[in-house]
Design a protein around this motif. Structure first.
Motif, PDB file in Angstrom:
ATOM      1  N   SER A 149      -0.070   7.861  -3.574  1.00 13.98           N
ATOM      2  CA  SER A 149      -1.016   7.224  -2.667  1.00 13.98           C
ATOM      3  C   SER A 149      -2.299   8.033  -2.526  1.00 13.98           C
ATOM      4  CB  SER A 149      -0.366   7.040  -1.293  1.00 13.98           C
ATOM      5  OG  SER A 149      -1.289   6.538  -0.361  1.00 13.98           O
ATOM      6  N   ARG A 150      -2.160   9.353  -2.544  1.00 13.07           N
ATOM      7  CA  ARG A 150      -3.323  10.217  -2.297  1.00 13.07           C
ATOM      8  C   ARG A 150      -4.167  10.436  -3.549  1.00 13.07           C
ATOM      9  NH1 ARG A 150      -2.947  16.028   0.879  1.00 13.07           N
ATOM     10  NH2 ARG A 150      -5.201  16.387   1.073  1.00 13.07           N
ATOM     11  N   GLN A 151      -3.532  10.563  -4.697  1.00 11.48           N
ATOM     12  CA  GLN A 151      -4.255  10.890  -5.922  1.00 11.48           C
ATOM     13  C   GLN A 151      -4.417   9.669  -6.828  1.00 11.48           C
ATOM     14  OE1 GLN A 151      -2.323  14.245  -7.774  1.00 11.48           O
ATOM     15  NE2 GLN A 151      -2.629  15.575  -6.009  1.00 11.48           N
ATOM     16  N   LYS A 158      -3.747   6.522  -6.080  1.00 14.45           N
ATOM     17  CA  LYS A 158      -4.113   5.303  -5.340  1.00 14.45           C
ATOM     18  C   LYS A 158      -3.262   4.099  -5.756  1.00 14.45           C
ATOM     19  CE  LYS A 158      -7.593   7.650  -3.613  1.00 14.45           C
ATOM     20  NZ  LYS A 158      -7.575   8.123  -2.219  1.00 14.45           N
ATOM     21  N   SER A 159      -2.056   4.365  -6.247  1.00 18.95           N
ATOM     22  CA  SER A 159      -1.195   3.274  -6.683  1.00 18.95           C
ATOM     23  C   SER A 159      -0.215   2.845  -5.602  1.00 18.95           C
ATOM     24  CB  SER A 159      -0.420   3.675  -7.947  1.00 18.95           C
ATOM     25  OG  SER A 159       0.291   4.878  -7.748  1.00 18.95           O
ATOM     26  N   ALA A 209      -2.379   3.162   1.263  1.00 15.05           N
ATOM     27  CA  ALA A 209      -3.068   4.338   1.779  1.00 15.05           C
ATOM     28  C   ALA A 209      -2.334   4.993   2.945  1.00 15.05           C
ATOM     29  CB  ALA A 209      -4.486   3.960   2.201  1.00 15.05           C
ATOM     30  N   VAL A 236      -1.975  -2.570  -1.766  1.00 16.20           N
ATOM     31  CA  VAL A 236      -2.929  -1.673  -2.417  1.00 16.20           C
ATOM     32  C   VAL A 236      -4.204  -2.428  -2.795  1.00 16.20           C
ATOM     33  CG1 VAL A 236      -3.348  -0.322  -4.507  1.00 16.20           C
ATOM     34  CG2 VAL A 236      -1.213  -0.049  -3.261  1.00 16.20           C
ATOM     35  N   GLN A 261      -6.237  -3.400   0.286  1.00 15.58           N
ATOM     36  CA  GLN A 261      -6.988  -2.280   0.858  1.00 15.58           C
ATOM     37  C   GLN A 261      -8.221  -1.943   0.032  1.00 15.58           C
ATOM     38  OE1 GLN A 261      -4.009   0.797   1.078  1.00 15.58           O
ATOM     39  NE2 GLN A 261      -3.283   0.133   3.089  1.00 15.58           N
ATOM     40  N   ARG A 262      -8.142  -2.154  -1.267  1.00 14.71           N
ATOM     41  CA  ARG A 262      -9.296  -1.897  -2.138  1.00 14.71           C
ATOM     42  C   ARG A 262     -10.312  -3.032  -2.110  1.00 14.71           C
ATOM     43  NH1 ARG A 262      -6.296   0.019  -7.733  1.00 14.71           N
ATOM     44  NH2 ARG A 262      -5.372   1.953  -6.962  1.00 14.71           N
TER      45      ARG A 262
END
Length: 216
Positions: free
Chosen positions: A47-49, A51-52, A55, A179, A182-183
């Protein structure tokens, strides 16, 4: 002859058995801790690196502990334990009448985990075949086909657990939708086709299992 660690006449005296029990308990606790950290860190880092993952799984406490990721994995684990308890023959999980059932459920969970873990390796073999390029070099192509043949054999031999793995991976559609939402992106068409196929297969398998048409 007496065992060197067991019994009052052994060379280790009467403390050998408790000593081994303590070592076994320590080993199990160490393995439990490492697996808790692994299952909590994987969605947190993804989630942090990468982004899959959604968040909210990137959140940490003041000391850097991935609390939300740890909470989610703990809830899933407890849910599986409750499921095992619900499927037991009686309320006494340790009862002798539950032994064969719980053993079957335990090995089923292990086999399903193996099938789920094989998918990244399967995709790696497909990627190797794709990276071979138009030249189709002999070694990468041969290795890819050998791997794909082995994976096909495993999936066929463990068809019942492969079917259960389809249901597990289909549930990932919810996370992927979060995901992309959120994007601010639309759900990719290729990804939507894959998850639509998985969801349709999951519904078909669930119907077959409920009606007794699928027995593995």
């Amino acid at each position: 002859a007496a065992s060197p660690l067991g019994g009052g006449r052994g060379r280790a005296g009467g403390w050998g058995g408790p000593f081994l029990d303590f070592g076994f308990l320590l080993s199990v606790l160490g393995a439990l801790l490492s697996w808790l950290l692994l299952t909590a860190e994987t969605p947190h880092i993804a989630s942090r690196q990468g982004k899959s993952f959604p968040a909210f799984l990137a959140g940490t406490s003041r000391r850097g502990t991935p609390t939300l990721s740890l909470l989610l994995t703990a809830l899933i684990t407890q849910g599986l334990l409750v499921l095992l308890y619900g499927l037991s023959a009686t309320g006494d999980v340790t009862g002798p009448e539950n032994a064969s059932l719980l053993q079957s459920l335990y090995f089923a969970a292990i086999n399903m985990s193996v099938i789920c873990a094989l998918l990244p390796y399967l995709l790696s073999a497909v990627l190797c075949l794709r990276l071979a390029g138009p030249e189709r070099a002999a070694v990468p192509v041969l290795c890819s086909f050998l791997c794909l043949s082995w994976f096909a054999w495993v999936f066929v031999a463990m068809a019942r657990f492969a079917a259960a793995a389809v249901v597990v991976y289909a549930s990932g559609a919810v996370l992927r939708w979060i995901v992309h939402h959120q994007r601010g992106e639309r759900f990719p068409r290729r990804e939507a086709v894959v998850y639509a196929f998985l969801l349709a297969a999951s519904l078909l398998l669930a119907w077959a299992a409920a009606t007794g048409r699928w027995r593995g």
